[in-house]
Design a protein around this motif. Structure first.
Motif, mmCIF file in Angstrom:
data_model
loop_
_atom_site.group_PDB
_atom_site.id
_atom_site.type_symbol
_atom_site.label_atom_id
_atom_site.label_comp_id
_atom_site.label_asym_id
_atom_site.label_seq_id
_atom_site.Cartn_x
_atom_site.Cartn_y
_atom_site.Cartn_z
ATOM 1 N N TRP A 81 43.422 -52.136 -52.764
ATOM 2 C CA TRP A 81 43.020 -51.758 -51.413
ATOM 3 C C TRP A 81 41.520 -51.505 -51.388
ATOM 4 C CZ3 TRP A 81 47.040 -49.969 -54.243
ATOM 5 C CH2 TRP A 81 48.347 -50.192 -53.745
ATOM 6 N N ALA A 82 40.842 -51.994 -50.352
ATOM 7 C CA ALA A 82 39.419 -51.724 -50.155
ATOM 8 C C ALA A 82 39.287 -50.569 -49.168
ATOM 9 C CB ALA A 82 38.702 -52.963 -49.631
ATOM 10 N N LEU A 83 38.463 -49.577 -49.520
ATOM 11 C CA LEU A 83 38.330 -48.358 -48.730
ATOM 12 C C LEU A 83 36.873 -48.097 -48.392
ATOM 13 C CD1 LEU A 83 40.690 -46.160 -50.959
ATOM 14 C CD2 LEU A 83 41.333 -47.482 -48.933
ATOM 15 N N GLY A 84 36.653 -47.356 -47.329
ATOM 16 C CA GLY A 84 35.305 -46.993 -46.934
ATOM 17 C C GLY A 84 34.803 -47.803 -45.763
ATOM 18 N N SER A 85 33.505 -47.723 -45.512
ATOM 19 C CA SER A 85 32.881 -48.409 -44.380
ATOM 20 C C SER A 85 32.037 -49.571 -44.890
ATOM 21 C CB SER A 85 31.989 -47.443 -43.588
ATOM 22 O OG SER A 85 32.758 -46.380 -43.062
ATOM 23 N N PRO A 86 32.342 -50.800 -44.463
ATOM 24 C CA PRO A 86 31.554 -51.958 -44.913
ATOM 25 C C PRO A 86 30.187 -51.988 -44.256
ATOM 26 C CG PRO A 86 33.163 -52.633 -43.299
ATOM 27 C CD PRO A 86 33.432 -51.177 -43.568
ATOM 28 N N LYS A 87 29.338 -52.828 -44.790
ATOM 29 C CA LYS A 87 28.003 -52.999 -44.227
ATOM 30 C C LYS A 87 28.097 -53.546 -42.806
ATOM 31 C CE LYS A 87 25.132 -55.033 -46.954
ATOM 32 N NZ LYS A 87 24.471 -56.139 -47.693
ATOM 33 N N ALA A 88 27.404 -52.905 -41.887
ATOM 34 C CA ALA A 88 27.466 -53.305 -40.484
ATOM 35 C C ALA A 88 26.966 -54.735 -40.296
ATOM 36 C CB ALA A 88 26.640 -52.337 -39.637
ATOM 37 N N GLY A 89 27.713 -55.518 -39.519
ATOM 38 C CA GLY A 89 27.313 -56.885 -39.207
ATOM 39 C C GLY A 89 27.614 -57.897 -40.287
ATOM 40 N N SER A 90 28.242 -57.477 -41.372
ATOM 41 C CA SER A 90 28.516 -58.378 -42.492
ATOM 42 C C SER A 90 29.991 -58.738 -42.536
ATOM 43 C CB SER A 90 28.128 -57.712 -43.814
ATOM 44 O OG SER A 90 29.108 -56.743 -44.197
ATOM 45 N N GLY A 91 30.308 -59.690 -43.391
ATOM 46 C CA GLY A 91 31.695 -60.040 -43.656
ATOM 47 C C GLY A 91 32.164 -59.479 -44.975
ATOM 48 N N GLU A 92 31.451 -58.491 -45.505
ATOM 49 C CA GLU A 92 31.853 -57.863 -46.760
ATOM 50 C C GLU A 92 33.051 -56.941 -46.536
ATOM 51 O OE1 GLU A 92 28.572 -55.828 -48.478
ATOM 52 O OE2 GLU A 92 27.475 -57.661 -48.989
ATOM 53 N N LEU A 136 37.215 -49.447 -54.056
ATOM 54 C CA LEU A 136 38.418 -50.203 -54.426
ATOM 55 C C LEU A 136 39.375 -49.316 -55.210
ATOM 56 C CD1 LEU A 136 39.736 -53.133 -54.648
ATOM 57 C CD2 LEU A 136 38.732 -53.158 -56.947
ATOM 58 N N CYS A 137 40.648 -49.359 -54.859
ATOM 59 C CA CYS A 137 41.698 -48.729 -55.646
ATOM 60 C C CYS A 137 42.798 -49.761 -55.903
ATOM 61 C CB CYS A 137 42.284 -47.509 -54.919
ATOM 62 S SG CYS A 137 41.159 -46.086 -54.864
#
Length: 708
Positions: A585-596, A601-602
């Motif tokens: 699972w990917a957690l947190g806030s991604p970079k704004a405006g990106s597709g990241e 990660l857990c």
């Protein structure tokens, strides 16, 4: 001396040119007037050289250098003249040969680096195999005009001179309607290079090459770019990334989004898909397969990476002139149908790009600057260091485009609270959301979604090799670790330049030096091999992101373990093979405006492992359990990770009541790395084994890492 552009332009429509102008006849008369003096000088030179030693051949890296005389007399290979009216043509060809041979000798063209590279004499190519030998890598007789061409670059050059002389003097009415098998049509790159060096007017070489003309018209090469598709662990063949050349026409060069006007030049392995993976890997690494040069419409090839594999792509324009681009493509014409051994680590998609550039830029000598193992990202970085990359363009994969939509939707939902599961699934699903960087309708253009480029530009990555030295404490015994890893990246390494959550290590070894050498047989010796990793990695495809695929891992290594079956747990070196599969699972806030994806990660993985070693109880143990952990990106320079392994081991039944045949052996570990800069870092690792039969349960280490 003619320009490269004028010769290459002549190859595209036809080699046939009307040479009946008065100016041309005047020049021809002047040449014939000087030929007797040239022949006399050549004969006198031959008499003098008959009593002088011949200097040894020297491979050139510049324009001119001293080299031996080409003494092979193959003038008899000229077409015999039975008609007395044609005798003058034969004589003129011999005079041309005499003059050209004198120029070749004066400028040592037979040993020129470019000429030898056109013939696949890779004198400066490092390899464990058959490179650097004084012969061409090509053993096909169709690649040579001379029977000695594979072993003698001078003989091949002289044979081409003979063919050009015959072509030069042959009257138009005696020429067939098509000369597709003539030397000029078969070897246009060699012909172009030689005519430039000798100042031969290419318009006088009358030949009609319909297949070559059609091929060049189809490609219409104006510009070359290198396309890098990022690493893709879900396909082992693509685990180390891939590179190919984009051939741009004037239209796609002016507008890079017009991909239907471009072609892809791809060098790949011509493997047997019916072979088992192990056989396939061995053959691809050892030259058991040939390479295959594919030239396909660029949209089709790009779609494979963006849509099928869902890999981001970076494209870099090569700083080459149009004349150099045309010469490279002409050379590809000469070599595209050859059977050349493919070596996955040394002669692959990346090395072939450097070899092609070396043909037109011999002074930069790119191929010799790489080690034996050639990795696509190393090639991109080398081209950047050599100032050969003029522009960089990022093209997001389909999953990245969908992830950008998911990020935007979640951000609009005020902290990820109001986006329903159905809404998220519709965005994440490749079947429901077909958003792509390639136009869905005509598939002719690249769509700009305004997505900020991901932090995976290979130019920004750390060097792939790393050496480390560390000091630590295991139980009550101090030690010093010295290690080396040849590639590529683990989850604590600096993340820039790699796919998100990328984890693949290959060929790593660590030797440990303990402070004391105790007499206890269950404790390690003074100097031990702590670990030797052949391959270890994990592919993370978080289930709550747009990334498709499953999360899994595998390892093949030799490592030291504590045997918990004995009354006093023993330290042993074992061979170990493992496989994991599960969820992440990917957690947190991604970079704004990106597709990241979100940066944290857990994961929870079901694991199976087999180990064998002479020292452990019964010589083997089998384990199954769960591995769970989290990776945390604190900032661009600091990362942390924590993991809990819960393996249950089985050694086989035992009649000894003091020996366990099966048991739990949990291990908890943490890691922290701080990057000093792109090439240096410090790392802390600590672990604890929850097993009462082991004396030295704890291990803590501080290490310095140097990437190179």
């Amino acid at each position: 001396m003619i320009t490269g552009e004028s010769f290459l332009m002549s190859t595209k429509p036809s080699f046939s040119v009307n040479c009946t102008s008065s100016a041309t006849r005047l020049r021809a008369c002047c040449v014939r007037a000087r030929l007797p003096f040239a022949v006399a000088a050549l004969l006198l030179s031959a008499q003098v050289q008959a009593v002088l030693p011949t200097p040894a051949p020297l491979v050139m890296t510049g324009e001119l250098a001293a080299a031996p005389t080409i003494t092979a007399d193959i003038s008899h290979s000229l077409t015999p003249q039975t008609d007395g009216t044609l005798h003058s043509q034969n004589s003129e060809a011999e005079q041309l040969l005499a003059t050209w041979r004198q120029q070749v000798q004066a400028h040592s063209l037979a040993e020129h680096t470019t000429w030898r590279r056109l013939l696949y004499f890779l004198d400066d190519k490092k390899s464990l195999f058959n490179k650097g030998a004084s012969k061409s890598l090509i053993d096909s007789p169709t690649f040579f005009l001379s029977t000695d061409g594979q072993h003698d670059a001078g003989a091949e050059l002289d044979a081409l001179l003979v063919a050009l002389a015959e072509q030069r003097v042959a009257p138009p009415e005696s020429k067939p309607s098509s000369d597709a098998q003539s030397a000029i049509c078969r070897f246009p790159a060699r012909t172009h290079w030689l005519t430039q060096r000798l100042g031969i007017d290419s318009s006088s070489l009358q030949a009609d090459c319909p297949e070559l003309t059609e091929w060049m018209a189809m490609l219409n090469p104006e510009q070359l770019s290198i396309m890098f598709a990022e690493e893709y662990l879900d396909n082992p063949i693509s685990a180390f990334a891939h590179t190919l050349l984009r051939i741009d026409s004037p239209i796609s060069a002016a507008d890079p989004s017009q991909i239907h006007h471009a072609y892809a030049l791809n060098d790949t392995v011509d493997g047997d898909p019916d072979d088992a993976f192990a056989i396939y890997a061995i053959k691809a690494t050892s030259g058991g397969y040939n390479n295959r040069i594919e030239i396909d419409p660029y949209p089709e090839k790009l779609a494979k990476y963006l849509k099928d594999d869902e890999r981001d792509a970076w494209t870099y324009q090569l700083d080459l002139t149009p004349a150099e681009v045309q010469q490279i493509i002409l050379h590809v014409w000469e070599t595209k149908d050859l059977d050349i051994p493919y070596y996955f680590t040394t002669d692959n998609c990346a090395s072939e790009i450097l070899r092609l550039i070396d043909v037109v830029r011999p002074e930069q000598d790119l191929l010799s600057q790489l080690p034996y193992v050639v990795i696509p990202s190393d090639v991109v970085k080398l081209l950047d260091e050599e100032s050969l990359l003029a522009d960089a363009r990022y093209t997001p994969s389909d999953s990245t485009v969908r992830q950008a939509e998911l990020n935007k939707a979640k951000a609009a939902a005020l902290g990820y609270q109001n986006l329903t599961n159905d809404d998220a699934s519709n965005i994440q699903s490749a079947a429901r959301n077909v958003a792509s960087s390639i136009s869905a309708g005509d598939k002719k253009t690249i769509i700009d979604h305004g997505i900020i480029a991901s932090d995976n530009n290979p130019i920004d990555r750390h060097p792939l090799q790393v050496a480390q030295i560390g000091a630590g404490q295991r139980g009550d015994n101090g030690y010093l670790d010295v290690g080396l890893r040849l590639g590529l990246h683990d989850t604590l390494d600096r993340a820039s330049g790699f796919p998100q959550f990328f984890n693949l290590e290959a060929l790593a070894a660590t030797v440990r030096f303990y402070e004391t050498d105790t007499s206890k047989d269950h404790e390690p010796d003074r100097v031990v091999l702590e670990n030797f990793t052949i391959l270890r990695g994990r592919s993370f495809n978080p289930v709550n992101t747009a990334k498709q695929g499953k999360t899994w891992g595998a390892s093949v290594e030799a490592t030291r373990v504590n045997d918990g079956s004995q009354p006093s747990g023993r330290d042993h070196l074992v061979g170990s093979t493992g496989y994991e599969t599960g969820w992440s699972w990917a957690l947190g806030s991604p970079k704004a405006g990106s597709g990241e994806m979100p940066p944290q990660l857990c994961y929870a993985l079901l694991s199976g492992k087999g180990q064998t070693g002479r020292g452990i109880h019964k010589g083997f143990r089998l384990g199954a359990g769960v591995n769970a952990g989290c990776d945390y990106q604190i900032n661009n320079q600091l990362r942390a990770q924590a993991q809990l392994q819960l393996p249950y081991w089985y050694h086989g039944s035992s009649d000894d009541p003091d020996v366990r045949s099966h048991y739990w052996q949990p291990i908890s570990s943490i890691g922290l790395q701080y990057d000093i800069d792109k090439n240096q870092a410090v790392r802390i690792n600590a672990s604890y084994e929850w097993q009462e039969r082991i004396d030295a349960n704890d291990d803590i280490q501080l290490s310095y890492r140097r990437y190179f």
